[in-house]
Design a protein around this motif. Structure first.
Motif, PDB file in Angstrom:
ATOM      1  N   TYR A  42       0.802  -1.218   0.000  1.00 20.33           N
ATOM      2  CA  TYR A  42       0.000   0.000   0.000  1.00 20.33           C
ATOM      3  C   TYR A  42       0.838   1.272   0.000  1.00 20.33           C
ATOM      4  O   TYR A  42       0.357   2.333  -0.402  1.00 20.33           O
ATOM      5  CB  TYR A  42      -1.047  -0.021   1.116  1.00 20.33           C
ATOM      6  CG  TYR A  42      -2.237  -0.847   0.674  1.00 20.33           C
ATOM      7  CD1 TYR A  42      -3.107  -0.372  -0.290  1.00 20.33           C
ATOM      8  CD2 TYR A  42      -2.449  -2.117   1.171  1.00 20.33           C
ATOM      9  CE1 TYR A  42      -4.172  -1.129  -0.742  1.00 20.33           C
ATOM     10  CE2 TYR A  42      -3.519  -2.885   0.731  1.00 20.33           C
ATOM     11  CZ  TYR A  42      -4.375  -2.384  -0.231  1.00 20.33           C
ATOM     12  OH  TYR A  42      -5.418  -3.144  -0.682  1.00 20.33           O
ATOM     13  N   ALA A  43       2.094   1.188   0.400  1.00 18.29           N
ATOM     14  CA  ALA A  43       2.987   2.342   0.240  1.00 18.29           C
ATOM     15  C   ALA A  43       3.196   2.614  -1.246  1.00 18.29           C
ATOM     16  O   ALA A  43       3.175   3.763  -1.693  1.00 18.29           O
ATOM     17  CB  ALA A  43       4.317   2.092   0.938  1.00 18.29           C
ATOM     18  N   ASP A  44       3.368   1.539  -2.018  1.00 21.33           N
ATOM     19  CA  ASP A  44       3.536   1.685  -3.464  1.00 21.33           C
ATOM     20  C   ASP A  44       2.242   2.173  -4.121  1.00 21.33           C
ATOM     21  O   ASP A  44       2.272   3.061  -4.973  1.00 21.33           O
ATOM     22  CB  ASP A  44       3.972   0.361  -4.089  1.00 21.33           C
ATOM     23  CG  ASP A  44       5.375  -0.061  -3.681  1.00 21.33           C
ATOM     24  OD1 ASP A  44       6.150   0.808  -3.230  1.00 21.33           O
ATOM     25  OD2 ASP A  44       5.693  -1.263  -3.794  1.00 21.33           O
ATOM     26  N   VAL A  45       1.116   1.602  -3.729  1.00 20.67           N
ATOM     27  CA  VAL A  45      -0.166   2.018  -4.290  1.00 20.67           C
ATOM     28  C   VAL A  45      -0.440   3.477  -3.922  1.00 20.67           C
ATOM     29  O   VAL A  45      -0.852   4.279  -4.765  1.00 20.67           O
ATOM     30  CB  VAL A  45      -1.314   1.113  -3.781  1.00 20.67           C
ATOM     31  CG1 VAL A  45      -2.671   1.687  -4.165  1.00 20.67           C
ATOM     32  CG2 VAL A  45      -1.154  -0.293  -4.328  1.00 20.67           C
ATOM     33  N   GLY A  46      -0.215   3.819  -2.663  1.00 17.92           N
ATOM     34  CA  GLY A  46      -0.486   5.168  -2.177  1.00 17.92           C
ATOM     35  C   GLY A  46       0.306   6.233  -2.905  1.00 17.92           C
ATOM     36  O   GLY A  46      -0.155   7.362  -3.075  1.00 17.92           O
ATOM     37  N   ALA A  47       1.491   5.879  -3.370  1.00 13.27           N
ATOM     38  CA  ALA A  47       2.329   6.847  -4.080  1.00 13.27           C
ATOM     39  C   ALA A  47       1.695   7.283  -5.400  1.00 13.27           C
ATOM     40  O   ALA A  47       1.990   8.367  -5.902  1.00 13.27           O
ATOM     41  CB  ALA A  47       3.707   6.250  -4.332  1.00 13.27           C
ATOM     42  N   SER A  48       0.805   6.465  -5.938  1.00 14.46           N
ATOM     43  CA  SER A  48       0.195   6.800  -7.229  1.00 14.46           C
ATOM     44  C   SER A  48      -1.183   7.449  -7.089  1.00 14.46           C
ATOM     45  O   SER A  48      -1.829   7.738  -8.092  1.00 14.46           O
ATOM     46  CB  SER A  48       0.076   5.532  -8.082  1.00 14.46           C
ATOM     47  OG  SER A  48      -0.848   4.637  -7.494  1.00 14.46           O
ATOM     48  N   ILE A  49      -1.609   7.705  -5.858  1.00 11.66           N
ATOM     49  CA  ILE A  49      -2.934   8.296  -5.622  1.00 11.66           C
ATOM     50  C   ILE A  49      -2.763   9.750  -5.186  1.00 11.66           C
ATOM     51  O   ILE A  49      -1.969  10.049  -4.296  1.00 11.66           O
ATOM     52  CB  ILE A  49      -3.711   7.476  -4.588  1.00 11.66           C
ATOM     53  CG1 ILE A  49      -3.967   6.084  -5.173  1.00 11.66           C
ATOM     54  CG2 ILE A  49      -5.006   8.154  -4.208  1.00 11.66           C
ATOM     55  CD1 ILE A  49      -4.691   5.142  -4.294  1.00 11.66           C
ATOM     56  N   ASP A  50      -3.531  10.621  -5.816  1.00 10.54           N
ATOM     57  CA  ASP A  50      -3.359  12.062  -5.636  1.00 10.54           C
ATOM     58  C   ASP A  50      -3.676  12.593  -4.240  1.00 10.54           C
ATOM     59  O   ASP A  50      -3.007  13.489  -3.764  1.00 10.54           O
ATOM     60  CB  ASP A  50      -4.198  12.823  -6.661  1.00 10.54           C
ATOM     61  CG  ASP A  50      -3.677  12.641  -8.077  1.00 10.54           C
ATOM     62  OD1 ASP A  50      -2.481  12.351  -8.231  1.00 10.54           O
ATOM     63  OD2 ASP A  50      -4.472  12.778  -9.016  1.00 10.54           O
ATOM     64  N   GLY A  51      -4.702  12.079  -3.588  1.00 12.86           N
ATOM     65  CA  GLY A  51      -5.098  12.680  -2.314  1.00 12.86           C
ATOM     66  C   GLY A  51      -5.347  11.653  -1.230  1.00 12.86           C
ATOM     67  O   GLY A  51      -5.680  10.496  -1.505  1.00 12.86           O
ATOM     68  N   ASP A  52      -5.193  12.092   0.005  1.00 16.79           N
ATOM     69  CA  ASP A  52      -5.404  11.212   1.154  1.00 16.79           C
ATOM     70  C   ASP A  52      -6.834  10.698   1.235  1.00 16.79           C
ATOM     71  O   ASP A  52      -7.064   9.535   1.577  1.00 16.79           O
ATOM     72  CB  ASP A  52      -5.050  11.932   2.459  1.00 16.79           C
ATOM     73  CG  ASP A  52      -3.559  12.173   2.611  1.00 16.79           C
ATOM     74  OD1 ASP A  52      -2.773  11.542   1.870  1.00 16.79           O
ATOM     75  OD2 ASP A  52      -3.186  12.996   3.464  1.00 16.79           O
ATOM     76  N   GLU A  53      -7.812  11.567   0.928  1.00 13.72           N
ATOM     77  CA  GLU A  53      -9.212  11.162   1.019  1.00 13.72           C
ATOM     78  C   GLU A  53      -9.518  10.041   0.031  1.00 13.72           C
ATOM     79  O   GLU A  53     -10.208   9.083   0.360  1.00 13.72           O
ATOM     80  CB  GLU A  53     -10.156  12.353   0.779  1.00 13.72           C
ATOM     81  CG  GLU A  53     -10.138  13.389   1.874  1.00 13.72           C
ATOM     82  CD  GLU A  53      -8.963  14.358   1.751  1.00 13.72           C
ATOM     83  OE1 GLU A  53      -8.310  14.414   0.671  1.00 13.72           O
ATOM     84  OE2 GLU A  53      -8.679  15.045   2.745  1.00 13.72           O
ATOM     85  N   TYR A  54      -9.005  10.177  -1.189  1.00  8.09           N
ATOM     86  CA  TYR A  54      -9.254   9.141  -2.192  1.00  8.09           C
ATOM     87  C   TYR A  54      -8.556   7.839  -1.798  1.00  8.09           C
ATOM     88  O   TYR A  54      -9.110   6.756  -1.974  1.00  8.09           O
ATOM     89  CB  TYR A  54      -8.814   9.597  -3.584  1.00  8.09           C
ATOM     90  CG  TYR A  54      -9.175   8.590  -4.637  1.00  8.09           C
ATOM     91  CD1 TYR A  54     -10.502   8.368  -4.981  1.00  8.09           C
ATOM     92  CD2 TYR A  54      -8.196   7.835  -5.258  1.00  8.09           C
ATOM     93  CE1 TYR A  54     -10.848   7.422  -5.924  1.00  8.09           C
ATOM     94  CE2 TYR A  54      -8.531   6.887  -6.220  1.00  8.09           C
ATOM     95  CZ  TYR A  54      -9.857   6.678  -6.540  1.00  8.09           C
ATOM     96  OH  TYR A  54     -10.192   5.739  -7.469  1.00  8.09           O
ATOM     97  N   PHE A  55      -7.349   7.932  -1.258  1.00  8.32           N
ATOM     98  CA  PHE A  55      -6.636   6.740  -0.802  1.00  8.32           C
ATOM     99  C   PHE A  55      -7.435   6.044   0.304  1.00  8.32           C
ATOM    100  O   PHE A  55      -7.604   4.825   0.289  1.00  8.32           O
ATOM    101  CB  PHE A  55      -5.238   7.102  -0.305  1.00  8.32           C
ATOM    102  CG  PHE A  55      -4.460   5.928   0.203  1.00  8.32           C
ATOM    103  CD1 PHE A  55      -3.921   5.007  -0.674  1.00  8.32           C
ATOM    104  CD2 PHE A  55      -4.270   5.730   1.559  1.00  8.32           C
ATOM    105  CE1 PHE A  55      -3.197   3.909  -0.221  1.00  8.32           C
ATOM    106  CE2 PHE A  55      -3.562   4.637   2.031  1.00  8.32           C
ATOM    107  CZ  PHE A  55      -3.022   3.731   1.138  1.00  8.32           C
ATOM    108  N   GLU A  56      -7.940   6.828   1.261  1.00  8.56           N
ATOM    109  CA  GLU A  56      -8.737   6.244   2.348  1.00  8.56           C
ATOM    110  C   GLU A  56      -9.981   5.568   1.787  1.00  8.56           C
ATOM    111  O   GLU A  56     -10.335   4.457   2.197  1.00  8.56           O
ATOM    112  CB  GLU A  56      -9.134   7.314   3.360  1.00  8.56           C
ATOM    113  CG  GLU A  56      -9.941   6.748   4.511  1.00  8.56           C
ATOM    114  CD  GLU A  56     -10.352   7.774   5.544  1.00  8.56           C
ATOM    115  OE1 GLU A  56     -11.190   7.425   6.387  1.00  8.56           O
ATOM    116  OE2 GLU A  56      -9.848   8.920   5.529  1.00  8.56           O
ATOM    117  N   LEU A  57     -10.657   6.223   0.850  1.00 13.02           N
ATOM    118  CA  LEU A  57     -11.842   5.634   0.234  1.00 13.02           C
ATOM    119  C   LEU A  57     -11.500   4.316  -0.445  1.00 13.02           C
ATOM    120  O   LEU A  57     -12.218   3.321  -0.304  1.00 13.02           O
ATOM    121  CB  LEU A  57     -12.450   6.602  -0.781  1.00 13.02           C
ATOM    122  CG  LEU A  57     -13.612   6.061  -1.607  1.00 13.02           C
ATOM    123  CD1 LEU A  57     -14.802   5.721  -0.718  1.00 13.02           C
ATOM    124  CD2 LEU A  57     -14.002   7.048  -2.690  1.00 13.02           C
TER     125      LEU A  57
END
Length: 85
Positions: free
Chosen positions: A13-28
């Protein structure tokens, strides 16, 4: 081996999270993928099943099933889970 260790989970998820623009979208994304209820605003879970419950007193309420994995459309399983929760 079918088991995900904490370290493997965190690394993935560190790798996945790096490609997501915002914290809210990552949490969703995490909440919906793992069917974790809760979240606020843009991060509010939208994948857990919700059912319209009709009560004996005539009232109705849209109820979120917290643990909905594996229920499918089986009404008996859904009812049993609602009673547990």
């Amino acid at each position: 081996d079918g088991v995900v260790t904490r370290d493997e989970f965190m690394e993935y998820y560190a790798d996945v999270g790096a490609s997501i623009d915002g914290d809210e979208y990552f949490e969703l994304m995490i909440r919906n993928a793992w069917h974790i209820a809760g979240g606020e605003g843009e991060a509010a879970n939208s994948s857990n099943r919700r059912v319209l419950c009709k009560f004996k007193d005539g009232t109705e309420e849209l109820v979120l099933i917290l643990n909905d994995l594996g229920l499918g459309d089986d009404e008996k399983k859904i009812m049993a889970q609602l009673k547990k929760e």
